[in-house]
Motif scaffolding. Sequence first.
Motif, mmCIF file in Angstrom:
data_model
loop_
_atom_site.group_PDB
_atom_site.id
_atom_site.type_symbol
_atom_site.label_atom_id
_atom_site.label_comp_id
_atom_site.label_asym_id
_atom_site.label_seq_id
_atom_site.Cartn_x
_atom_site.Cartn_y
_atom_site.Cartn_z
ATOM 1 N N LEU A 109 5.386 -1.055 -6.623
ATOM 2 C CA LEU A 109 4.602 -0.013 -5.969
ATOM 3 C C LEU A 109 3.395 -0.593 -5.242
ATOM 4 O O LEU A 109 3.018 -0.123 -4.159
ATOM 5 N N ALA A 110 2.778 -1.620 -5.819
ATOM 6 C CA ALA A 110 1.622 -2.248 -5.177
ATOM 7 C C ALA A 110 2.014 -2.893 -3.852
ATOM 8 O O ALA A 110 1.244 -2.856 -2.874
ATOM 9 N N GLU A 111 3.200 -3.461 -3.802
ATOM 10 C CA GLU A 111 3.674 -4.070 -2.561
ATOM 11 C C GLU A 111 3.808 -3.031 -1.449
ATOM 12 O O GLU A 111 3.495 -3.299 -0.284
ATOM 13 N N LYS A 112 4.216 -1.834 -1.834
ATOM 14 C CA LYS A 112 4.397 -0.773 -0.836
ATOM 15 C C LYS A 112 3.075 -0.314 -0.223
ATOM 16 O O LYS A 112 3.056 0.206 0.891
ATOM 17 N N ALA A 149 -13.794 3.846 -8.481
ATOM 18 C CA ALA A 149 -13.281 5.097 -7.922
ATOM 19 C C ALA A 149 -12.107 5.618 -8.741
ATOM 20 O O ALA A 149 -11.972 6.833 -8.950
ATOM 21 N N LEU A 150 -11.258 4.715 -9.203
ATOM 22 C CA LEU A 150 -10.145 5.124 -10.055
ATOM 23 C C LEU A 150 -10.641 5.645 -11.399
ATOM 24 O O LEU A 150 -10.127 6.647 -11.915
ATOM 25 N N ALA A 174 -0.980 5.947 -11.425
ATOM 26 C CA ALA A 174 -2.044 4.982 -11.147
ATOM 27 C C ALA A 174 -1.912 4.373 -9.758
ATOM 28 O O ALA A 174 -2.887 4.297 -9.000
ATOM 29 N N MET A 175 -0.705 3.959 -9.402
ATOM 30 C CA MET A 175 -0.519 3.335 -8.100
ATOM 31 C C MET A 175 -0.611 4.361 -6.964
ATOM 32 O O MET A 175 -1.071 4.041 -5.870
ATOM 33 N N ASP A 176 -0.191 5.594 -7.234
ATOM 34 C CA ASP A 176 -0.342 6.649 -6.230
ATOM 35 C C ASP A 176 -1.827 6.918 -5.963
ATOM 36 O O ASP A 176 -2.255 7.045 -4.806
#
Length: 407
Positions: free
Chosen positions: A315-318, A349-350, A382-384
Amino acid sequence: MTTSFPSSFDDCVARDRDDPLAERRDLFALPDGLLYLDGHSLGPATHKALARLEQAAKDEWAQGLIRSWNDAGWIDLARDTGARIARLIGAGPDEVLVCDSVSTNLFKLAAAARDLSASPTLIIEEDEFPTDQYIAEGLAQLTKSNLLRVRPDEGLQRLAETGGILIRSAVNYRTAAVADMKEAEKVADLSGGVIVWDLSHATGVLALDMSIARLAAGCTYKYLNGGPGAPAFIYVRQDVANRITSPLPGWMGHKSPFNFASHYEPADGVARFANGTPPILSLSALAAALDAFEGITPAELEAKARALGDFCLSLAEKIGLQSSSPAISTRRGGHVTLHHENGYAIIQALIARGIIGDFRSPDAMRFGFSPLYTGFADVWRAMDALGDVLKTGEWDSPTFLARAKVT
């Protein structure tokens, strides 16, 4: 090994529903709505640990008083808890003892390793966890030994060349790269050197076989969820334990502490590395926290942690983020490190959104995936959110840019 990833949040929920470890999440006293991805730094409390802590304080301490050393089994708690940790690191039950801090245990082991090593030279890599470097530096100064601070991944080469004592993490605290312990120990054997392993980022999330190693220390407040400042553990393989001595010969490491002898006689085995009176309240919480691991193999823990880490990397790569962690389908520890020049503010921020990771200077954002309470839906969320924080520039706020003492 993960071969496919969920393609939607609903897919994540479905995969979590089929996860045999999913029910373990209910064992933890996590706040509703909070997404905790910082267990690689401080594990959350379990319900049992909180209850056990109260019992130890209100009943055993307040009511039992000094009688509890015998009546409540306090005197054997460090040994018994060590035996339970031993299962999680592939060690024998008589080879692990809970005591002191990681720093103190590394000092004791590195000093004791001089009895096993052909050379007193101390070796440390410059990307090793800071306390490990400081201990090596301090011990070298104290013993007037040579200290070799070498570049990353050069420690084994120097050990092969000079022998000596190498302090090394089984899992790198920044990248989550896993050391090949078996090959490293072969180098140590051939060179006449010794490796003192730091298992702090490995225990409770990797399948280890400590029978191949001689000496190690590790913490209990990360994946073992022992609580802030929980005591560390020390591992000494049984066949070498009686050949080395602790540089800190404390009362509890005496063969017969309650004989009150004037001169020190070390206890047999790893018990000789005990020092002062064990911290009973912290030990009690840790012992109860370990109940969460009952019935689970280290291999199961590692498999799930790797699958979650793989999913995070995909997901981080995307969203265009680079990682220094081992790639998808590669062995790694229980966390993933992503990089951004504004990483600190992004993490803040997260956190403001109820998603807790952590930051390591200069630009590393770390996300931990404890297999006991983290699922695929958590990684998706989390990644979203991370992608949204980057897209909107939400991180670019004085509130998030201001550095706190603890990052």
